[in-house]
Design a protein around this motif. Structure first.
Motif, PDB file in Angstrom:
ATOM      1  N   TYR A   1     -15.606  -1.054  -1.411  1.00  0.00           N
ATOM      2  CA  TYR A   1     -15.042  -1.262  -0.155  1.00  0.00           C
ATOM      3  C   TYR A   1     -16.061  -1.641   0.813  1.00  0.00           C
ATOM      4  O   TYR A   1     -16.832  -1.250   1.242  1.00  0.00           O
ATOM      5  CB  TYR A   1     -14.461   0.101   0.132  1.00  0.00           C
ATOM      6  N   ASP A   2     -15.761  -2.994   1.184  1.00  0.00           N
ATOM      7  CA  ASP A   2     -16.618  -3.876   2.067  1.00  0.00           C
ATOM      8  C   ASP A   2     -18.278  -3.808   1.546  1.00  0.00           C
ATOM      9  O   ASP A   2     -19.065  -3.416   2.414  1.00  0.00           O
ATOM     10  CB  ASP A   2     -16.769  -3.182   3.367  1.00  0.00           C
ATOM     11  N   GLY A   3     -18.292  -3.851   0.459  1.00  0.00           N
ATOM     12  CA  GLY A   3     -19.427  -3.943  -0.311  1.00  0.00           C
ATOM     13  C   GLY A   3     -20.225  -2.669  -0.590  1.00  0.00           C
ATOM     14  O   GLY A   3     -21.492  -2.397  -1.120  1.00  0.00           O
ATOM     15  N   VAL A   4     -19.831  -1.573  -0.316  1.00  0.00           N
ATOM     16  CA  VAL A   4     -20.177   0.032  -0.513  1.00  0.00           C
ATOM     17  C   VAL A   4     -19.501   0.513  -1.570  1.00  0.00           C
ATOM     18  O   VAL A   4     -18.204   0.498  -1.800  1.00  0.00           O
ATOM     19  CB  VAL A   4     -20.204   0.708   0.761  1.00  0.00           C
ATOM     20  N   GLN A   5     -20.149   0.915  -2.598  1.00  0.00           N
ATOM     21  CA  GLN A   5     -19.422   1.811  -3.770  1.00  0.00           C
ATOM     22  C   GLN A   5     -18.654   2.955  -3.226  1.00  0.00           C
ATOM     23  O   GLN A   5     -19.199   3.849  -2.521  1.00  0.00           O
ATOM     24  CB  GLN A   5     -20.393   2.116  -4.906  1.00  0.00           C
ATOM     25  N   ALA A   6     -17.337   2.917  -3.629  1.00  0.00           N
ATOM     26  CA  ALA A   6     -16.481   3.941  -3.113  1.00  0.00           C
ATOM     27  C   ALA A   6     -15.932   4.892  -4.057  1.00  0.00           C
ATOM     28  O   ALA A   6     -15.216   5.988  -3.816  1.00  0.00           O
ATOM     29  CB  ALA A   6     -15.272   3.378  -2.192  1.00  0.00           C
ATOM     30  N   ALA A   7     -16.036   4.492  -5.306  1.00  0.00           N
ATOM     31  CA  ALA A   7     -15.328   5.137  -6.444  1.00  0.00           C
ATOM     32  C   ALA A   7     -16.009   4.839  -7.866  1.00  0.00           C
ATOM     33  O   ALA A   7     -16.811   3.671  -7.835  1.00  0.00           O
ATOM     34  CB  ALA A   7     -13.780   4.791  -6.725  1.00  0.00           C
ATOM     35  N   SER A   8     -16.121   5.744  -8.510  1.00  0.00           N
ATOM     36  CA  SER A   8     -16.764   5.558  -9.778  1.00  0.00           C
ATOM     37  C   SER A   8     -15.670   6.361 -10.942  1.00  0.00           C
ATOM     38  O   SER A   8     -15.564   7.536 -10.792  1.00  0.00           O
ATOM     39  CB  SER A   8     -18.203   5.859 -10.002  1.00  0.00           C
ATOM     40  N   PHE A   9     -15.528   5.603 -11.979  1.00  0.00           N
ATOM     41  CA  PHE A   9     -14.849   6.552 -13.171  1.00  0.00           C
ATOM     42  C   PHE A   9     -15.065   6.030 -14.409  1.00  0.00           C
ATOM     43  O   PHE A   9     -15.557   4.615 -14.777  1.00  0.00           O
ATOM     44  CB  PHE A   9     -13.564   6.946 -12.886  1.00  0.00           C
TER      45      PHE A   9
ATOM     46  N   THR B   1      -5.325   7.313 -15.311  1.00  0.00           N
ATOM     47  CA  THR B   1      -4.692   8.874 -15.139  1.00  0.00           C
ATOM     48  C   THR B   1      -4.538   8.802 -13.999  1.00  0.00           C
ATOM     49  O   THR B   1      -3.967  10.124 -13.698  1.00  0.00           O
ATOM     50  CB  THR B   1      -5.969   9.609 -15.803  1.00  0.00           C
ATOM     51  N   GLY B   2      -4.808   7.993 -12.880  1.00  0.00           N
ATOM     52  CA  GLY B   2      -4.722   8.201 -11.499  1.00  0.00           C
ATOM     53  C   GLY B   2      -5.000   7.427 -10.857  1.00  0.00           C
ATOM     54  O   GLY B   2      -5.748   6.388 -11.149  1.00  0.00           O
ATOM     55  N   GLU B   3      -5.231   7.539  -9.523  1.00  0.00           N
ATOM     56  CA  GLU B   3      -5.716   6.435  -8.614  1.00  0.00           C
ATOM     57  C   GLU B   3      -7.007   7.087  -8.128  1.00  0.00           C
ATOM     58  O   GLU B   3      -7.293   8.175  -7.974  1.00  0.00           O
ATOM     59  CB  GLU B   3      -4.572   6.260  -7.313  1.00  0.00           C
ATOM     60  N   SER B   4      -7.681   5.725  -7.856  1.00  0.00           N
ATOM     61  CA  SER B   4      -9.046   5.971  -7.306  1.00  0.00           C
ATOM     62  C   SER B   4      -8.998   5.062  -5.970  1.00  0.00           C
ATOM     63  O   SER B   4      -8.619   3.904  -5.898  1.00  0.00           O
ATOM     64  CB  SER B   4     -10.077   5.200  -8.075  1.00  0.00           C
ATOM     65  N   ILE B   5      -9.263   5.876  -4.898  1.00  0.00           N
ATOM     66  CA  ILE B   5      -9.285   5.098  -3.534  1.00  0.00           C
ATOM     67  C   ILE B   5     -10.617   4.518  -3.382  1.00  0.00           C
ATOM     68  O   ILE B   5     -11.399   5.159  -3.260  1.00  0.00           O
ATOM     69  CB  ILE B   5      -9.043   6.410  -2.485  1.00  0.00           C
ATOM     70  N   LEU B   6     -10.399   3.258  -2.804  1.00  0.00           N
ATOM     71  CA  LEU B   6     -11.514   2.438  -2.424  1.00  0.00           C
ATOM     72  C   LEU B   6     -11.824   2.664  -0.969  1.00  0.00           C
ATOM     73  O   LEU B   6     -12.955   2.385  -0.595  1.00  0.00           O
ATOM     74  CB  LEU B   6     -11.408   1.046  -2.850  1.00  0.00           C
ATOM     75  N   GLY B   7     -10.804   2.671  -0.013  1.00  0.00           N
ATOM     76  CA  GLY B   7     -10.959   2.512   1.300  1.00  0.00           C
ATOM     77  C   GLY B   7      -9.959   2.687   2.136  1.00  0.00           C
ATOM     78  O   GLY B   7      -8.430   2.350   1.655  1.00  0.00           O
ATOM     79  N   ALA B   8     -10.117   2.846   3.293  1.00  0.00           N
ATOM     80  CA  ALA B   8      -8.781   3.019   4.330  1.00  0.00           C
ATOM     81  C   ALA B   8      -8.055   1.614   4.507  1.00  0.00           C
ATOM     82  O   ALA B   8      -8.876   0.662   4.498  1.00  0.00           O
ATOM     83  CB  ALA B   8      -9.137   3.654   5.563  1.00  0.00           C
ATOM     84  N   ILE B   9      -6.714   1.811   4.936  1.00  0.00           N
ATOM     85  CA  ILE B   9      -5.985   0.670   5.202  1.00  0.00           C
ATOM     86  C   ILE B   9      -6.017   0.436   6.632  1.00  0.00           C
ATOM     87  O   ILE B   9      -5.547   1.378   7.348  1.00  0.00           O
ATOM     88  CB  ILE B   9      -4.545   0.424   4.654  1.00  0.00           C
ATOM     89  N   ASP B  10      -6.592  -0.657   7.038  1.00  0.00           N
ATOM     90  CA  ASP B  10      -6.924  -0.966   8.460  1.00  0.00           C
ATOM     91  C   ASP B  10      -6.131  -2.076   8.819  1.00  0.00           C
ATOM     92  O   ASP B  10      -6.488  -3.238   8.510  1.00  0.00           O
ATOM     93  CB  ASP B  10      -8.393  -1.086   8.876  1.00  0.00           C
TER      94      ASP B  10
END
Length: 186
Positions: free
Chosen positions: A144-152, A112-121
């Motif tokens: 993102y780097d082992g840390v939960q960043a999104a849930s749906f 239904t949309g995007e879930s952001i996992l982390g910044a592009i570096d």
């Protein structure tokens, strides 16, 4: 990794090739990408304009409504909106999956949309992972780097008979190519 499997159903280490070291779902390097220092051993280096890996349409990647996980080390050179991993939807249906660069960071299309996992570096590599616990809860978690960043929640049937690609969308259209290195896809 798919539901019920004891280990990865496919593993692309990119140690000078696009072989699946966990099975027989080997990829094909398109337009001569190179191999360079990766996060773990070597990585595949993609130019952002024409290079990618085509794994083809393998039934093992049609995960249906079951559990699965996908992980990759991504080392972007620039944020150009490229796709890291894609198994596109078929015939306009929303039954595909993709991990990509969006204007807001590394994103996962959740139906239904995007879930952001982390910044592009563009100075560091980052590990991105998506896990669906499809039995009962249909919960998807992005890391993102082992840390939960999104849930749906995502109960979509992700079986579609389309090919799997790394570094572009499945039609290899301009504007979909990833510019950077990918490593240890599983």
């Amino acid at each position: 990794q798919a539901s019920g499997s004891a280990g990865p159903i496919a593993h692309y280490q990119f140690e000078g090739n696009t072989q699946d070291t966990a099975g027989t779902n080997h990829g094909t390097a398109v337009n001569s990408p190179t191999y360079t220092t990766g996060r773990i051993g070597q990585a595949i280096s993609l130019n952002g304009t024409s290079q990618y890996v085509d794994v083809g349409d393998q039934a093992v990647f049609d995960v249906g409504t079951g559990n699965f996980s996908i992980g990759v080390w991504a080392c972007a050179q620039v944020d150009n909106g490229g796709y890291l991993i894609m198994k596109d939807a078929s015939n306009g249906a929303d039954n595909g999956f993709y991990l990509y660069e969006s204007g807001s960071g590394y994103g996962w299309w959740n139906g239904t949309g995007e879930s952001i996992l982390g910044a592009i570096d563009t100075t560091s590599c980052h590990h991105l992972a998506v896990v669906r616990e499809g039995t009962g809860t249909n919960e998807v978690k992005g890391y993102y780097d082992g840390v939960q960043a999104a849930s749906f929640t995502d109960a979509r049937n992700l079986s579609n008979g389309r090919k799997l690609t790394f570094g572009t969308g499945d039609n290899a259209l301009a504007g979909t190519f990833f510019n950077g290195r990918l490593d240890d896809v599983r």
